[in-house]
Design a protein around this motif. Structure first.
Motif, PDB file in Angstrom:
ATOM      1  N   ARG A   1       0.800  -1.230   0.000  1.00  0.00           N
ATOM      2  CA  ARG A   1       0.000   0.000   0.000  1.00  0.00           C
ATOM      3  C   ARG A   1       0.827   1.272   0.000  1.00  0.00           C
ATOM      4  NH1 ARG A   1      -3.739   0.793   4.390  1.00  0.00           N
ATOM      5  NH2 ARG A   1      -4.368   2.530   3.105  1.00  0.00           N
ATOM      6  N   LYS A   2       1.981   1.239   0.660  1.00  0.00           N
ATOM      7  CA  LYS A   2       2.755   2.473   0.758  1.00  0.00           C
ATOM      8  C   LYS A   2       4.158   2.222   0.239  1.00  0.00           C
ATOM      9  CE  LYS A   2      -0.008   4.647   4.296  1.00  0.00           C
ATOM     10  NZ  LYS A   2      -0.046   5.430   5.520  1.00  0.00           N
ATOM     11  N   HIS A   3       4.259   1.762  -0.994  1.00  0.00           N
ATOM     12  CA  HIS A   3       5.568   1.416  -1.534  1.00  0.00           C
ATOM     13  C   HIS A   3       6.294   2.605  -2.149  1.00  0.00           C
ATOM     14  CE1 HIS A   3       3.040   1.222  -5.081  1.00  0.00           C
ATOM     15  NE2 HIS A   3       4.111   1.208  -5.835  1.00  0.00           N
ATOM     16  N   MET A   4       5.632   3.763  -2.191  1.00  0.00           N
ATOM     17  CA  MET A   4       6.281   4.949  -2.728  1.00  0.00           C
ATOM     18  C   MET A   4       6.075   6.135  -1.803  1.00  0.00           C
ATOM     19  SD  MET A   4       5.669   4.997  -6.819  1.00  0.00           S
ATOM     20  CE  MET A   4       6.204   3.651  -7.879  1.00  0.00           C
ATOM     21  N   GLU A   5       7.161   6.848  -1.520  1.00  0.00           N
ATOM     22  CA  GLU A   5       7.069   8.064  -0.718  1.00  0.00           C
ATOM     23  C   GLU A   5       7.379   9.251  -1.612  1.00  0.00           C
ATOM     24  OE1 GLU A   5       9.403   7.759   2.870  1.00  0.00           O
ATOM     25  OE2 GLU A   5       7.608   7.077   3.909  1.00  0.00           O
ATOM     26  N   TYR A   6       6.427  10.150  -1.730  1.00  0.00           N
ATOM     27  CA  TYR A   6       6.538  11.310  -2.612  1.00  0.00           C
ATOM     28  C   TYR A   6       7.048  12.519  -1.840  1.00  0.00           C
ATOM     29  CZ  TYR A   6       3.507   8.848  -5.973  1.00  0.00           C
ATOM     30  OH  TYR A   6       2.978   7.954  -6.862  1.00  0.00           O
ATOM     31  N   ARG A   7       8.036  13.211  -2.392  1.00  0.00           N
ATOM     32  CA  ARG A   7       8.506  14.473  -1.830  1.00  0.00           C
ATOM     33  C   ARG A   7       8.163  15.554  -2.845  1.00  0.00           C
ATOM     34  NH1 ARG A   7      12.066  12.726   2.255  1.00  0.00           N
ATOM     35  NH2 ARG A   7      12.684  10.582   1.924  1.00  0.00           N
ATOM     36  N   SER A   8       7.184  16.372  -2.527  1.00  0.00           N
ATOM     37  CA  SER A   8       6.762  17.421  -3.449  1.00  0.00           C
ATOM     38  C   SER A   8       7.838  18.493  -3.541  1.00  0.00           C
ATOM     39  CB  SER A   8       5.444  18.038  -2.987  1.00  0.00           C
ATOM     40  OG  SER A   8       5.083  19.093  -3.854  1.00  0.00           O
ATOM     41  N   LEU A   9       8.160  18.904  -4.767  1.00  0.00           N
ATOM     42  CA  LEU A   9       9.190  19.920  -4.986  1.00  0.00           C
ATOM     43  C   LEU A   9       8.583  21.279  -5.313  1.00  0.00           C
ATOM     44  CD1 LEU A   9      11.654  17.759  -7.145  1.00  0.00           C
ATOM     45  CD2 LEU A   9      11.602  18.039  -4.663  1.00  0.00           C
ATOM     46  N   SER A  10       7.251  21.404  -5.168  1.00  0.00           N
ATOM     47  CA  SER A  10       6.620  22.661  -5.607  1.00  0.00           C
ATOM     48  C   SER A  10       5.408  23.069  -4.772  1.00  0.00           C
ATOM     49  CB  SER A  10       6.182  22.508  -7.058  1.00  0.00           C
ATOM     50  OG  SER A  10       5.196  21.482  -7.140  1.00  0.00           O
ATOM     51  N   LYS A  11       5.322  22.622  -3.535  1.00  0.00           N
ATOM     52  CA  LYS A  11       4.103  22.848  -2.749  1.00  0.00           C
ATOM     53  C   LYS A  11       3.740  24.319  -2.552  1.00  0.00           C
ATOM     54  CE  LYS A  11       4.856  20.465   0.921  1.00  0.00           C
ATOM     55  NZ  LYS A  11       4.572  19.907   2.248  1.00  0.00           N
ATOM     56  N   SER A  12       4.737  25.206  -2.595  1.00  0.00           N
ATOM     57  CA  SER A  12       4.448  26.617  -2.356  1.00  0.00           C
ATOM     58  C   SER A  12       3.979  27.357  -3.603  1.00  0.00           C
ATOM     59  CB  SER A  12       5.696  27.313  -1.793  1.00  0.00           C
ATOM     60  OG  SER A  12       6.099  26.677  -0.607  1.00  0.00           O
ATOM     61  N   LYS A  13       4.087  26.724  -4.765  1.00  0.00           N
ATOM     62  CA  LYS A  13       3.721  27.369  -6.031  1.00  0.00           C
ATOM     63  C   LYS A  13       2.240  27.112  -6.291  1.00  0.00           C
ATOM     64  CE  LYS A  13       4.701  29.109 -10.208  1.00  0.00           C
ATOM     65  NZ  LYS A  13       4.685  30.561 -10.352  1.00  0.00           N
ATOM     66  N   THR A  14       1.403  28.142  -6.132  1.00  0.00           N
ATOM     67  CA  THR A  14      -0.040  27.918  -6.173  1.00  0.00           C
ATOM     68  C   THR A  14      -0.634  27.851  -7.577  1.00  0.00           C
ATOM     69  OG1 THR A  14      -0.394  30.290  -5.938  1.00  0.00           O
ATOM     70  CG2 THR A  14      -0.430  28.978  -3.927  1.00  0.00           C
ATOM     71  N   ASP A  15      -0.026  28.532  -8.551  1.00  0.00           N
ATOM     72  CA  ASP A  15      -0.642  28.558  -9.882  1.00  0.00           C
ATOM     73  C   ASP A  15       0.026  27.573 -10.839  1.00  0.00           C
ATOM     74  OD1 ASP A  15       1.757  29.862  -9.988  1.00  0.00           O
ATOM     75  OD2 ASP A  15       1.036  31.602 -11.122  1.00  0.00           O
ATOM     76  N   ARG A  16       0.569  26.494 -10.300  1.00  0.00           N
ATOM     77  CA  ARG A  16       1.323  25.551 -11.127  1.00  0.00           C
ATOM     78  C   ARG A  16       0.414  24.608 -11.911  1.00  0.00           C
ATOM     79  NH1 ARG A  16       1.599  23.914  -5.844  1.00  0.00           N
ATOM     80  NH2 ARG A  16       1.188  21.737  -5.355  1.00  0.00           N
ATOM     81  N   HIS A  17       0.924  24.133 -13.035  1.00  0.00           N
ATOM     82  CA  HIS A  17       0.220  23.143 -13.851  1.00  0.00           C
ATOM     83  C   HIS A  17       0.944  21.811 -13.843  1.00  0.00           C
ATOM     84  CE1 HIS A  17      -1.238  27.026 -15.455  1.00  0.00           C
ATOM     85  NE2 HIS A  17      -2.379  26.384 -15.442  1.00  0.00           N
ATOM     86  N   MET A  18       2.182  21.818 -13.326  1.00  0.00           N
ATOM     87  CA  MET A  18       2.958  20.583 -13.230  1.00  0.00           C
ATOM     88  C   MET A  18       3.164  20.232 -11.760  1.00  0.00           C
ATOM     89  SD  MET A  18       5.947  21.201 -16.085  1.00  0.00           S
ATOM     90  CE  MET A  18       6.600  22.652 -15.250  1.00  0.00           C
ATOM     91  N   GLU A  19       3.309  18.949 -11.473  1.00  0.00           N
ATOM     92  CA  GLU A  19       3.593  18.477 -10.120  1.00  0.00           C
ATOM     93  C   GLU A  19       4.910  17.710 -10.139  1.00  0.00           C
ATOM     94  OE1 GLU A  19       2.082  19.045  -7.299  1.00  0.00           O
ATOM     95  OE2 GLU A  19       0.460  20.161  -8.235  1.00  0.00           O
TER      96      GLU A  19
END
Length: 197
Positions: free
Chosen positions: A102-120
């Protein structure tokens, strides 16, 4: 400390979905029907029992008319956002009820502060797994993956691609796909996901 970060992120996602849904006067049943999920799945997500894998999260975002990033944002910044190495330590574990791992991947977001983004963009740590029973999923958008460490296997439609360190792949997410480590070994990837609203 890291577990606290995971819990907090999970709560934020569940609460944001619930608030957005209620603001739009959409019932849990309506959201489930329009996103092709079950009412139980929606309830578990909103009550912070589950944080879904990306495909259901993207489908929920589309029904609610928001970007995927809306669920992950922690600050409001419209200009450029720099993410220092030490700032990308908070992980998000997306679960997938269809697999034992169930939890085989841990995601580290590199853009959480960018509110108008279209890419993740995410740095993803892939934990060793035992299972090989993968369920392919599809959603609107595009994905780019580069292998930073280890070897990854990408099931895309009826084809399987083996990617080693330094290799990358760019594909349309609407085709059923699954990303996993080769032979269950640990790996690390950079993934950039684009989802249209």
């Amino acid at each position: 400390m890291e577990n606290t970060a995971n819990t907090d992120t999970t709560k934020i996602v569940g609460e944001k979905i619930k608030t957005l849904r209620q603001n739009l006067s959409i019932t849990i049943e309506e959201l489930a029907q329009r996103s092709n999920l079950t009412t139980e799945q929606i309830e578990r997500i909103e009550n912070n029992i589950d944080i879904p894998s990306l495909a259901p999260l993207i489908k929920i975002a589309r029904v609610l008319g928001v970007r995927l990033g809306t669920f992950l944002d922690d600050q409001d910044e419209s200009g450029p956002v720099v993410c220092r190495k030490q700032e990308a330590q908070e992980t998000i574990s997306f679960s997938n009820n269809a697999t034992q791992s169930r939890k085989h991947m841990e995601y580290r977001s590199l853009s959480k502060s960018k509110t108008d983004r279209h890419m993740e963009p995410f740095m993803i740590d892939v934990a060793p797994t035992q299972g090989s029973d993968f369920i392919l999923s599809s959603h609107e958008g595009e994905e780019f993956i580069m292998v930073m460490e280890g070897t990854m296997e990408i099931s895309y439609g009826t084809t399987t691609y083996l990617l080693e360190e330094g290799d990358s792949i760019y594909y349309d997410s609407i085709v059923p796909h699954h990303v996993h480590a080769f032979e269950g070994q640990a790996a690390k990837i950079l993934a950039v996901i684009y989802t249209p609203i």
